[in-house]
Design an enzyme around this catalytic site. Structure first.
Site, PDB file in Angstrom:
ATOM      1  N   TYR A 212      -0.574  11.698   3.526  1.00  0.00           N
ATOM      2  CA  TYR A 212      -1.390  11.969   2.345  1.00  0.00           C
ATOM      3  C   TYR A 212      -1.556  13.463   2.088  1.00  0.00           C
ATOM      4  O   TYR A 212      -1.922  13.860   0.984  1.00  0.00           O
ATOM      5  CB  TYR A 212      -2.778  11.337   2.508  1.00  0.00           C
ATOM      6  CG  TYR A 212      -2.756   9.830   2.501  1.00  0.00           C
ATOM      7  CD1 TYR A 212      -2.949   9.119   1.328  1.00  0.00           C
ATOM      8  CD2 TYR A 212      -2.533   9.110   3.672  1.00  0.00           C
ATOM      9  CE1 TYR A 212      -2.937   7.728   1.312  1.00  0.00           C
ATOM     10  CE2 TYR A 212      -2.512   7.722   3.673  1.00  0.00           C
ATOM     11  CZ  TYR A 212      -2.706   7.045   2.490  1.00  0.00           C
ATOM     12  OH  TYR A 212      -2.681   5.669   2.487  1.00  0.00           O
TER      13      TYR A 212
ATOM     14  N   HIS B 227      -7.224  -6.337  -0.480  1.00  0.00           N
ATOM     15  CA  HIS B 227      -6.144  -5.347  -0.422  1.00  0.00           C
ATOM     16  C   HIS B 227      -5.110  -5.705   0.638  1.00  0.00           C
ATOM     17  O   HIS B 227      -3.932  -5.398   0.494  1.00  0.00           O
ATOM     18  CB  HIS B 227      -6.754  -3.977  -0.108  1.00  0.00           C
ATOM     19  CG  HIS B 227      -5.754  -2.878   0.038  1.00  0.00           C
ATOM     20  ND1 HIS B 227      -5.098  -2.316  -1.037  1.00  0.00           N
ATOM     21  CD2 HIS B 227      -5.281  -2.233   1.140  1.00  0.00           C
ATOM     22  CE1 HIS B 227      -4.282  -1.374  -0.616  1.00  0.00           C
ATOM     23  NE2 HIS B 227      -4.364  -1.301   0.702  1.00  0.00           N
TER      24      HIS B 227
ATOM     25  N   ASP C 291       0.847  -1.189   0.000  1.00  0.00           N
ATOM     26  CA  ASP C 291       0.000   0.000   0.000  1.00  0.00           C
ATOM     27  C   ASP C 291       0.890   1.250   0.000  1.00  0.00           C
ATOM     28  O   ASP C 291       1.743   1.392  -0.854  1.00  0.00           O
ATOM     29  CB  ASP C 291      -0.957  -0.074   1.192  1.00  0.00           C
ATOM     30  CG  ASP C 291      -1.947   1.069   1.261  1.00  0.00           C
ATOM     31  OD1 ASP C 291      -2.843   1.123   0.410  1.00  0.00           O
ATOM     32  OD2 ASP C 291      -1.811   1.918   2.172  1.00  0.00           O
TER      33      ASP C 291
END
Length: 348
Positions: free
Chosen positions: A266, A321, A154
């Protein structure tokens, strides 16, 4: 062009914020008493102290002055395997790999900057990609190594790709789980609205404090659902998280300020775009769970053009995921095969 770009970023950010606020109001209407309920977690669950996973260690980086926490398994002096987790995870997401690869490697599962017991600078500027890439180089040197097998999942996969691009001499083999080459990701998301929607949290996280607040509602229900819900969690055929595993995540992210550092990763991503079209020159393994709720599988095959060396792609049809936790036995076997295959090639 720049004005249009930032208008689109913050416009989508506002849309995501409105949707989140709407969900909050609906939750208040249905369960007003439980929306703000939150358990106090003072002591870590036993699984985080399990000695079979390795030894808890700390290293302070000279240039930044930050102290990083990691868990290490395997004898010192063996080749280094460095594991970089994603969001919202921490070193514990690599528990199966810590046990598996310690026989031949010094396996180090790191808490990235801002996560877990690693120091978390308060300002978002300290979480730019350049800082995160340099962290890995400095940690490698502080551990007494000049090269490693680098593994990332990720967001940790994004960092792993960039480290391999910027410091190729430090990465003997690259293994990435459920994240494409960064150039593939940025190009694909602009051309496919479906991926733009799946990556909506990138935009939502641009807001100050509100994303952290939303995560705390209903005793971190969003965090639990990410790993357990039918839409985003580990599937029926996967290795589901136990109640103690879930509690480990809740313990780490319920600590005061524990969500701000991870989300700050982020908050700088759009200022770093566009990313350069750099190629990767070391042998690379890309593993992908086809039932990934956040990344479309088409990006996996597109990554091939950016790897100018041996490239192996394996897509697991029933995996989510959270691949290294979902299908640990298969993932470990595929990694072993890749590592041994490359060793055999070099000897030949």
């Amino acid at each position: 062009r720049a004005l249009l770009f930032w208008a689109l970023v913050y416009g989508y950010c506002a849309l995501c914020a409105c949707l989140a606020a709407l969900r909050l109001l609906c939750g208040l209407a249905r369960r007003p008493g439980s929306t703000f309920r939150r358990a106090v977690r003072e002591n870590p669950p036993g699984c985080l102290l399990d000695p079979s996973l390795g030894t808890h260690c700390y290293v302070r980086i000279k240039d930044s002055g930050l102290r990083f926490h990691y868990v290490a398994a395997g004898e010192r002096g063996k080749p280094l395997m460095l594991l970089l987790h994603g969001f919202p995870e921490f070193w514990y997401s690599w528990r199966y790999q810590l046990r598996e690869f310690k026989s031949e490697y010094r396996v180090v599962a790191l808490d990235l900057r801002g996560y877990g017991e690693t120091d978390a600078p308060s300002h978002k500027e300290y979480y730019k990609l350049d800082c995160l890439i340099t962290d890995i180089k400095d940690i490698l040197e502080s551990l007494g190594y000049n090269k490693c097998v680098l593994v990332g999942h990720d967001w940790g996969g994004l960092i792993a790709w960039l480290v391999a691009i910027c410091y190729p001499e430090m990465v003997t083999k690259l293994i990435v789980v459920n994240f494409p080459h960064p150039s593939v990701f940025t190009e694909y998301i602009l051309r496919h609205p479906s991926q733009l929607i799946k990556s909506g949290y990138f935009f939502f996280f641009q807001m100050p404090w509100f994303p952290e607040f939303m995560f705390t509602l209903n005793d971190f229900k969003i965090l639990k659902n990410l790993f357990t819900s039918q839409a985003t969690g580990i599937g029926r055929k996967g290795c589901r998280l136990t109640a103690e595993d879930i509690e480990a995540y809740l313990y780490v992210f319920s600590q005061p300020g524990a969500l701000t550092g991870p989300i700050n990763h982020y908050r700088n991503i759009f200022s770093c775009l566009p990313l350069q079209h750099h190629e990767v020159i070391m042998p690379t393994l890309l593993l992908w769970g086809e039932r990934d709720a956040f990344m479309e599988v088409e990006m996996a095959e597109m990554t091939r053009i950016y790897v100018k060396n041996h490239f192996r792609l394996t897509i697991l049809s029933e995996a989510s995921h959270w691949l290294q936790q979902d299908q640990p036995d298969i993932v470990n076997k595929l990694i072993w095969t890749f590592l041994k295959e490359e060793t055999t090639r070099k000897r030949e």
